[in-house]
Design a protein around this motif. Sequence first.
Motif, PDB file in Angstrom:
ATOM      1  N   GLU A   1       3.568  69.242  98.189  1.00 19.94           N
ATOM      2  CA  GLU A   1       2.104  69.036  97.661  1.00 19.94           C
ATOM      3  C   GLU A   1       1.964  69.544  96.137  1.00 19.94           C
ATOM      4  OE1 GLU A   1      -0.750  67.539  97.609  1.00 19.94           O
ATOM      5  OE2 GLU A   1      -1.897  68.405  99.206  1.00 19.94           O
TER       6      GLU A   1
ATOM      7  N   THR B   1       8.373  67.651 107.894  1.00 13.82           N
ATOM      8  CA  THR B   1       7.451  66.279 108.034  1.00 13.82           C
ATOM      9  C   THR B   1       8.190  65.308 107.138  1.00 13.82           C
ATOM     10  OG1 THR B   1       5.628  67.632 108.446  1.00 13.82           O
ATOM     11  CG2 THR B   1       4.982  65.410 107.621  1.00 13.82           C
ATOM     12  N   PHE B   2       8.713  65.604 106.016  1.00 12.45           N
ATOM     13  CA  PHE B   2       9.170  64.620 105.119  1.00 12.45           C
ATOM     14  C   PHE B   2      10.402  63.952 105.650  1.00 12.45           C
ATOM     15  CE2 PHE B   2      12.782  64.096 102.020  1.00 12.45           C
ATOM     16  CZ  PHE B   2      12.218  62.983 101.418  1.00 12.45           C
TER      17      PHE B   2
ATOM     18  N   ASP C   1       7.658  73.513 106.700  1.00  9.33           N
ATOM     19  CA  ASP C   1       7.006  72.511 107.531  1.00  9.33           C
ATOM     20  C   ASP C   1       6.702  71.157 106.717  1.00  9.33           C
ATOM     21  OD1 ASP C   1       6.698  73.995 109.821  1.00  9.33           O
ATOM     22  OD2 ASP C   1       4.558  74.692 109.310  1.00  9.33           O
ATOM     23  N   MET C   2       6.482  71.307 105.468  1.00  6.45           N
ATOM     24  CA  MET C   2       6.423  70.071 104.645  1.00  6.45           C
ATOM     25  C   MET C   2       7.783  69.216 104.572  1.00  6.45           C
ATOM     26  SD  MET C   2       4.125  71.210 101.407  1.00  6.45           S
ATOM     27  CE  MET C   2       2.699  72.354 101.514  1.00  6.45           C
ATOM     28  N   SER C   3       8.963  70.202 104.255  1.00  4.14           N
ATOM     29  CA  SER C   3      10.121  69.505 104.536  1.00  4.14           C
ATOM     30  C   SER C   3      10.568  68.708 105.602  1.00  4.14           C
ATOM     31  CB  SER C   3      11.230  70.391 104.180  1.00  4.14           C
ATOM     32  OG  SER C   3      11.008  71.064 102.901  1.00  4.14           O
TER      33      SER C   3
ATOM     34  N   PRO D   1       8.233  65.934 100.218  1.00  8.54           N
ATOM     35  CA  PRO D   1       8.295  67.383 100.916  1.00  8.54           C
ATOM     36  C   PRO D   1       7.624  68.669 100.079  1.00  8.54           C
ATOM     37  CG  PRO D   1      10.411  66.793  99.578  1.00  8.54           C
ATOM     38  CD  PRO D   1       9.441  65.812  99.537  1.00  8.54           C
TER      39      PRO D   1
ATOM     40  N   TRP E   1       5.640  74.097  98.257  1.00  7.07           N
ATOM     41  CA  TRP E   1       6.122  73.664  99.311  1.00  7.07           C
ATOM     42  C   TRP E   1       6.592  74.795 100.472  1.00  7.07           C
ATOM     43  CZ3 TRP E   1       8.029  74.321  94.827  1.00  7.07           C
ATOM     44  CH2 TRP E   1       9.321  74.981  94.697  1.00  7.07           C
TER      45      TRP E   1
ATOM     46  N   ASP F   1       3.937  79.588 100.757  1.00  9.03           N
ATOM     47  CA  ASP F   1       4.444  78.694 100.132  1.00  9.03           C
ATOM     48  C   ASP F   1       5.329  78.965  98.943  1.00  9.03           C
ATOM     49  OD1 ASP F   1       1.830  77.968 101.076  1.00  9.03           O
ATOM     50  OD2 ASP F   1       2.531  75.863 100.990  1.00  9.03           O
TER      51      ASP F   1
END
Length: 126
Positions: A37, A116-117, A112-114, A35, A109, A56
């Motif tokens: 980068e 997607t994870f 959106d990253m969370s 979650p 993070w 972020d």
Amino acid sequence: MNDMFEIRNLDRDNLTKAHGLDSQRLLPWPALNAPFEGAWCVLRAGDESTPHSHHDYEIFIAMTGSAALDVDGERRAFAAGDIVHLPPGCTHKVVNDTPGDFEYYGIWWDADMSATFLARHAELST
């Protein structure tokens, strides 16, 4: 050979220039579902990164050497073993006024990253 883990080696001879420093990004890494980068960052002696801000959340983990962090115009010392949290929207840069390289790992993070994870995790769990 164990297929349960994989070691990603740092390729010091092929670091990429980004934000005024040399780095190696964590992604893309097909086997990794995370979650966040990240990037291994090397700021050469006498250099400074490009001031920037973003949406972020971010942390820097100082690995070797020392430098200074400038966040919204406030400068503080930052040395191996230190960790800093940078909130969204702050303008920040790293300044290396020392005779040696400064190395740190940056992790960032957002929502959106969370998401997607979580979606990939649910897919892999079924």
